[in-house]
Design an enzyme around this catalytic site. Structure first.
Site, mmCIF file in Angstrom:
data_model
loop_
_atom_site.group_PDB
_atom_site.id
_atom_site.type_symbol
_atom_site.label_atom_id
_atom_site.label_comp_id
_atom_site.label_asym_id
_atom_site.label_seq_id
_atom_site.Cartn_x
_atom_site.Cartn_y
_atom_site.Cartn_z
ATOM 1 N N ASP A 156 43.285 -3.722 3.356
ATOM 2 C CA ASP A 156 44.556 -3.409 4.040
ATOM 3 C C ASP A 156 45.721 -3.224 3.079
ATOM 4 O O ASP A 156 46.745 -2.662 3.456
ATOM 5 C CB ASP A 156 44.928 -4.545 5.011
ATOM 6 C CG ASP A 156 43.876 -4.741 6.074
ATOM 7 O OD1 ASP A 156 44.021 -5.681 6.881
ATOM 8 O OD2 ASP A 156 42.899 -3.973 6.103
ATOM 9 N N GLY A 205 42.684 -12.385 1.472
ATOM 10 C CA GLY A 205 43.879 -11.668 1.895
ATOM 11 C C GLY A 205 44.979 -12.624 2.324
ATOM 12 O O GLY A 205 45.082 -13.750 1.832
ATOM 13 N N ARG A 260 38.436 15.622 19.568
ATOM 14 C CA ARG A 260 37.390 14.610 19.393
ATOM 15 C C ARG A 260 37.940 13.470 18.531
ATOM 16 O O ARG A 260 38.924 13.651 17.820
ATOM 17 C CB ARG A 260 36.159 15.231 18.694
ATOM 18 C CG ARG A 260 35.452 16.310 19.502
ATOM 19 C CD ARG A 260 34.782 15.755 20.732
ATOM 20 N NE ARG A 260 33.969 16.746 21.413
ATOM 21 C CZ ARG A 260 34.422 17.606 22.328
ATOM 22 N NH1 ARG A 260 35.743 17.584 22.654
ATOM 23 N NH2 ARG A 260 33.621 18.465 22.916
ATOM 24 N N HIS A 281 44.530 -3.451 10.071
ATOM 25 C CA HIS A 281 44.993 -4.613 10.846
ATOM 26 C C HIS A 281 46.422 -4.401 11.358
ATOM 27 O O HIS A 281 46.611 -3.721 12.341
ATOM 28 C CB HIS A 281 44.896 -5.882 10.028
ATOM 29 C CG HIS A 281 44.611 -7.063 10.893
ATOM 30 N ND1 HIS A 281 44.384 -8.321 10.391
ATOM 31 C CD2 HIS A 281 44.519 -7.184 12.245
ATOM 32 C CE1 HIS A 281 44.179 -9.166 11.406
ATOM 33 N NE2 HIS A 281 44.259 -8.491 12.516
ATOM 34 N N ARG A 322 34.721 -1.067 4.679
ATOM 35 C CA ARG A 322 34.623 -2.375 4.001
ATOM 36 C C ARG A 322 33.336 -2.498 3.196
ATOM 37 O O ARG A 322 33.102 -3.473 2.492
ATOM 38 C CB ARG A 322 34.654 -3.493 5.032
ATOM 39 C CG ARG A 322 35.924 -3.603 5.841
ATOM 40 C CD ARG A 322 36.549 -4.956 5.610
ATOM 41 N NE ARG A 322 35.647 -5.998 6.013
ATOM 42 C CZ ARG A 322 35.736 -6.669 7.170
ATOM 43 N NH1 ARG A 322 36.726 -6.410 8.005
ATOM 44 N NH2 ARG A 322 34.887 -7.603 7.478
HETATM 45 O O1 F6P Z 1 41.527 -7.465 7.015
HETATM 46 C C1 F6P Z 1 40.578 -6.480 6.782
HETATM 47 C C2 F6P Z 1 40.091 -5.942 8.091
HETATM 48 O O2 F6P Z 1 39.078 -5.020 7.843
HETATM 49 C C3 F6P Z 1 41.153 -5.266 8.926
HETATM 50 O O3 F6P Z 1 41.472 -3.970 8.459
HETATM 51 C C4 F6P Z 1 40.487 -5.278 10.275
HETATM 52 O O4 F6P Z 1 41.403 -5.122 11.340
HETATM 53 C C5 F6P Z 1 39.866 -6.673 10.275
HETATM 54 O O5 F6P Z 1 39.573 -6.987 8.933
HETATM 55 C C6 F6P Z 1 38.598 -6.799 11.095
HETATM 56 O O6 F6P Z 1 38.285 -8.189 11.152
HETATM 57 P P1 F6P Z 1 36.786 -8.702 11.358
HETATM 58 O O7 F6P Z 1 36.027 -8.399 10.116
HETATM 59 O O8 F6P Z 1 36.949 -10.197 11.566
HETATM 60 O O9 F6P Z 1 36.236 -7.978 12.549
#
Ligand code: F6P
Length: 340
Positions: free
Chosen positions: A133, A108, A255, A177, A264
């Site tokens: 993202d 990214g 809620r 993010h 992910r």
């Molecule tokens: O950049 C992808 C992402 O999943 C973001 O959406 C999220 O805020 C971040 O990575 C989380 O980072 P890590 O995997 O280091 O906890």
């Protein structure tokens, strides 16, 4: 030619499809050797790598995660001055000792910034934009995004049925993010009534007013989709902040769900498999043409290349006049602004 490939930053569905796209194109189309580097840029620092062949590349198109592993190692980050290894210098040394002619960096924002910096110190680098993202400048879309939209949308679909059964307000926090692409797309696809993104300043009282109006007009429930990056006092979790305030300001049963890392995980969507494969194959074409210091990118339905120096590390926020926002507002979706 002997090319290295690494995957860095947050993982996402489609990375293995990209690795496969690079590897099979390099080996079968151009007769190149492909070296898989472990754990992102850490693997270049610690010399952890293995040769990839057709067997290792077989069966990974649909596999989530990355067979190479990843890390958020930033070799250009100024570390502790007392044990400062010159990591960029070490990377360049190992790149040469490994006999690499080029390096493909799949990642990214941060990864593309590091790739641009490595290009500046003389490595032959090509970037491939990936992240759920979708916030990498220079490309219409990153692979990983479509899969995450599918995952988040399916979750929102499920929240509709439970919200309806209990006549509740359901708040769901999605990843992203610093940008709201995932919240905007999954919010629209999932029929969100309120969508909060970092790019559009929101007033929690407007959100409450909108939800109260819906309740008064006998809407049995509401779905509120929030991006994790919306500003909250003291950096409180977005989902909890919005949910707690809705309860307090409206008295409506509410809620919350923090969707988190499921966005992910797992197998890539068909669209991400195709996009990742295209990016991987096009990255190798650039290398074959010795066009380095570039990142492959999608413009419309065409894969082009953009200079890493122009895109590395640059964030792509959701434009506040994005057509999807305009159309959604026209259909009564609230983005937390005064006019709700
Ligand atoms: O950049 C992808 C992402 O999943 C973001 O959406 C999220 O805020 C971040 O990575 C989380 O980072 P890590 O995997 O280091 O906890």
């Amino acid at each position: 030619m002997r090319i290295g490939i690494l995957t860095a930053g947050g993982d996402c569905p489609g990375i293995n499809a990209a690795i496969r796209g690079v590897g099979k194109t390099a080996i079968l189309e151009y007769g190149m050797e492909v070296i898989g580097i472990s754990s992102g840029f850490l693997g270049l620092i610690n010399e952890e790598y293995t040769q990839l062949d057709e067997n290792l590349l077989s069966g990974i198109l649909t596999l989530g995660g990355t067979i190479l592993g990843t890390s958020r190692e930033n070799p250009f980050k100024k570390g502790n001055p007392f044990n400062a290894i010159d990591k960029p210098k070490l990377i360049k040394k190992h790149y040469t000792e490994m006999g690499l002619d080029a390096l493909v960096c799949i990642g990214g924002n941060g990864t593309q910034r590091t790739a641009a910096q490595l290009a500046e110190i003389g490595l032959n680098v090509v970037g491939v934009p990936k992240t759920i993202d979708n916030d990498v400048w220079g490309t219409d879309v990153t692979f990983g995004f479509d899969s995450a939209v599918c995952i988040a949308t399916e979750a929102i679909d499920r929240l509709h049925t439970t919200a309806n059964s209990h006549k509740r307000i359901m708040v769901i926090e999605v990843m992203g993010h610093h940008t709201g692409w995932l919240a905007l797309y999954s919010g629209l696809a999932g029929g969100g009534d309120v969508i909060l993104v970092p790019e559009i300043p929101f007033d929690i009282n407007s959100v409450a007013q909108c939800l109260k109006k819906r309740a008064i007009s006998k809407k049995p429930y509401s779905i509120v989709v929030v991006a994790e990056g919306i500003p909250t006092p003291k950096g409180e979790s977005a989902g909890y902040y919005v949910s707690n305030n809705i309860k307090e300001l409206t008295g409506l049963e509410t809620r919350d769900t923090i969707l988190g890392y499921v966005q992910r995980g797992g197998s890539p969507s068909p669209m991400d498999r195709i996009l990742a494969t295209r990016y991987g194959a096009c990255a190798v074409e650039l290398i074959a043409k010795k066009q380095f210091g570039q990142m492959v990118a999608l413009r419309g339905n065409t894969v082009i290349s953009v200079p890493l120096s122009e895109v590395g590390g640059k964030l792509k926020p959701v434009p506040i006049d994005h057509t999807l926002i305009e159309k959604a507002q026209g259909m009564g979706v609230c983005f937390g602004q005064k006019l709700c």
